[in-house]
Structure formats: structure tokens, C-alpha cells
Motif scaffolding. Structure first.
Motif, PDB file in Angstrom:
ATOM      1  N   LYS A  17      31.729  37.013  23.127  1.00  0.00           N
ATOM      2  CA  LYS A  17      31.809  36.180  24.317  1.00  0.00           C
ATOM      3  C   LYS A  17      33.277  36.141  24.726  1.00  0.00           C
ATOM      4  O   LYS A  17      34.120  35.596  24.003  1.00  0.00           O
ATOM      5  CB  LYS A  17      31.290  34.772  23.994  1.00  0.00           C
ATOM      6  CG  LYS A  17      30.984  33.968  25.217  1.00  0.00           C
ATOM      7  CD  LYS A  17      30.216  32.698  24.878  1.00  0.00           C
ATOM      8  CE  LYS A  17      30.134  31.803  26.098  1.00  0.00           C
ATOM      9  NZ  LYS A  17      30.174  30.372  25.732  1.00  0.00           N
ATOM     10  N   LEU A  18      33.560  36.720  25.886  1.00  0.00           N
ATOM     11  CA  LEU A  18      34.938  36.867  26.333  1.00  0.00           C
ATOM     12  C   LEU A  18      35.512  35.531  26.796  1.00  0.00           C
ATOM     13  O   LEU A  18      34.880  34.803  27.560  1.00  0.00           O
ATOM     14  CB  LEU A  18      34.983  37.891  27.463  1.00  0.00           C
ATOM     15  CG  LEU A  18      36.337  38.474  27.847  1.00  0.00           C
ATOM     16  CD1 LEU A  18      36.973  39.200  26.664  1.00  0.00           C
ATOM     17  CD2 LEU A  18      36.173  39.433  29.017  1.00  0.00           C
ATOM     18  N   GLY A  19      36.698  35.218  26.330  1.00  0.00           N
ATOM     19  CA  GLY A  19      37.414  34.009  26.741  1.00  0.00           C
ATOM     20  C   GLY A  19      38.529  34.384  27.702  1.00  0.00           C
ATOM     21  O   GLY A  19      38.396  35.361  28.435  1.00  0.00           O
ATOM     22  N   GLN A  51      41.237  36.867  24.454  1.00  0.00           N
ATOM     23  CA  GLN A  51      40.563  36.007  23.477  1.00  0.00           C
ATOM     24  C   GLN A  51      39.061  36.183  23.625  1.00  0.00           C
ATOM     25  O   GLN A  51      38.541  36.284  24.745  1.00  0.00           O
ATOM     26  CB  GLN A  51      40.959  34.544  23.698  1.00  0.00           C
ATOM     27  CG  GLN A  51      40.865  33.646  22.454  1.00  0.00           C
ATOM     28  CD  GLN A  51      39.460  33.143  22.175  1.00  0.00           C
ATOM     29  OE1 GLN A  51      38.748  32.755  23.084  1.00  0.00           O
ATOM     30  NE2 GLN A  51      39.059  33.192  20.911  1.00  0.00           N
ATOM     31  N   ASN A 107      35.086  35.236  21.353  1.00  0.00           N
ATOM     32  CA  ASN A 107      34.393  34.760  20.159  1.00  0.00           C
ATOM     33  C   ASN A 107      33.331  35.791  19.805  1.00  0.00           C
ATOM     34  O   ASN A 107      32.664  36.322  20.687  1.00  0.00           O
ATOM     35  CB  ASN A 107      33.714  33.405  20.430  1.00  0.00           C
ATOM     36  CG  ASN A 107      34.719  32.264  20.521  1.00  0.00           C
ATOM     37  OD1 ASN A 107      35.885  32.416  20.148  1.00  0.00           O
ATOM     38  ND2 ASN A 107      34.267  31.132  21.024  1.00  0.00           N
TER      39      ASN A 107
HETATM   40  C1  NAG Z   1      35.292  30.059  21.245  1.00  0.00           C
HETATM   41  O1  NAG Z   1      35.091  29.122  20.200  1.00  0.00           O
HETATM   42  C2  NAG Z   1      35.976  28.008  20.260  1.00  0.00           C
HETATM   43  C3  NAG Z   1      35.737  27.157  19.035  1.00  0.00           C
HETATM   44  O2  NAG Z   1      34.387  26.866  18.861  1.00  0.00           O
HETATM   45  C4  NAG Z   1      35.755  27.264  21.569  1.00  0.00           C
HETATM   46  O3  NAG Z   1      36.660  26.187  21.671  1.00  0.00           O
HETATM   47  C5  NAG Z   1      35.972  28.219  22.732  1.00  0.00           C
HETATM   48  O4  NAG Z   1      35.677  27.569  23.953  1.00  0.00           O
HETATM   49  C6  NAG Z   1      35.081  29.432  22.582  1.00  0.00           C
HETATM   50  N1  NAG Z   1      35.372  30.387  23.652  1.00  0.00           N
HETATM   51  C7  NAG Z   1      34.417  31.037  24.319  1.00  0.00           C
HETATM   52  C8  NAG Z   1      34.854  32.003  25.339  1.00  0.00           C
HETATM   53  O5  NAG Z   1      33.233  30.851  24.093  1.00  0.00           O
END
Ligand code: NAG
Ligand code: NAG
Length: 153
Positions: A60-62, A70, A72
Motif C-alpha cells: 500500500k503506497l504512502g 513510503q 506498507n
Molecule cells: C502504514 O502503517 C502505519 C502504521 O500502522 C500507518 O500510520 C500509515 O498510515 C500506513 N500507511 C499507509 C499508506 O497505509
């Protein structure tokens, strides 16, 4: 002993010193840190990594910037890992130095069978960046838990 090994590697491989000088992320979570060198401009490397992360359903792209990506990752067993790529142009030639890290969310996944290594390694393999000119991947057991046990799928 480990520090000495890293220092030697640092001397051999220009640009690897960043990884050697920063301490492992958090010893209570499984983690992996890898450094790569590519003979490509960083903007090209950035696009290739983002494209690959989007293509792989388990990520899951941040936030994405020119210097950092970033995401997950959720593994088959439902564990999540935080994956980061940071890139910087190398001083010599038109290269890009990328530092990748993957950290498990839960303390009990300390022995992760190389999950964190594969999270990073598979992205670079899948993106085709491993075929870039001047490609080097550097890590070891000290920077990357379970790298010796990993069998990336
Ligand atoms: C990734 O995981 C963190 C910790 O659970 C969370 O704060 C963050 O929003 C997540 N990012 C995405 C893109 O899902
Ligand atoms: C690691 O591998 C062992 C043996 O194959 C397995 O029993 C264990 O569940 C694995 N651990 C994780 C976190 O995948």
C-alpha cells in the motif's frame, strides 16, 4: 567484529558508508536495511520503484517525494511491515544511491525468515532495476535480519 566487516565493505564499495554508519532501526522488531547503487538518475529509479510497488498487490503506497518513498507491506500471514526507500544522487557519475528499509510492526515477528529482506529485494528485482548499469546490492546479517535464511518468492 561486525563493525569491522562493514568498515571494510565501506572502503571497497564507494557510497555504502551511509548504511554502515546508521544504527539498525529498532532491535526489538525484525528489520532489514539494504543499500543499492544504480548507474541511473534518481528520478528514473524513483519512477521504477513506485511503478513496481503499485503493480504488486501486497503493498500500500504512502507518501512519495523525489527523495523518499513510503509503503506498507502486508504478508501472507497478515503481518505488516513498513517499507521505505530513500534516494540520493551519487557524487561521481550520474548514479543513484538508494537506501531501503523494511521493519515489522510486531515484536513477535523478530524471526521473520527473511520477510523484510524479500520485501525490499523483490521490488528491485521486479522493477527490472537489478539490470541497470552499475547495479550493486549490499547488505549483511547485521543490517538485515534473516538475509541468510531468506528464500524470496
Ligand atoms: C502504514 O502503517 C502505519 C502504521 O500502522 C500507518 O500510520 C500509515 O498510515 C500506513 N500507511 C499507509 C499508506 O497505509
Ligand atoms: C519461518 O519458517 C519456519 C519453518 O519453515 C516456520 O515454521 C515459521 O512459521 C516461519 N515464520 C514466519 C514468521 O514466517
Amino acid at each position: 567484529m561486525a563493525a569491522r566487516t562493514v568498515a571494510a565493505a565501506c572502503a571497497l564499495l564507494v557510497g555504502m558508508c551511509v548504511a554502515a554508519n546508521s544504527a539498525p532501526v529498532d532491535a526489538t522488531h525484525a528489520f532489514c536495511k539494504i543499500v543499492w547503487l544504480f548507474g541511473l538518475p534518481c528520478d528514473q529509479v524513483n519512477v521504477a520503484i513506485v511503478t513496481q510497488l503499485k503493480a504488486m498487490g501486497s503493498y500500500k503506497l504512502g507518501p512519495v517525494t523525489a527523495a523518499a518513498i513510503q509503503a506498507n507491506h502486508t504478508s501472507a500471514v497478515g503481518q505488516t511491515e513498513s517499507v521505505n526507500f530513500r534516494m540520493a544522487s551519487t557524487a561521481m557519475s550520474l548514479g543513484c544511491h538508494v537506501e531501503g528499509s523494511s521493519v515489522s510492526a510486531f515484536w513477535f515477528s523478530l524471526l521473520d525468515n527473511g520477510t523484510n529482506y524479500c520485501n525490499l529485494h523483490n521490488v528491485i528485482q521486479g522493477s527490472g532495476l537489478a539490470k541497470a548499469p552499475g547495479f550493486v546490492e549490499f547488505t549483511n546479517e547485521w543490517l538485515c535480519l534473516g538475509v541468510g535464511l531468506s528464500a524470496c518468492k
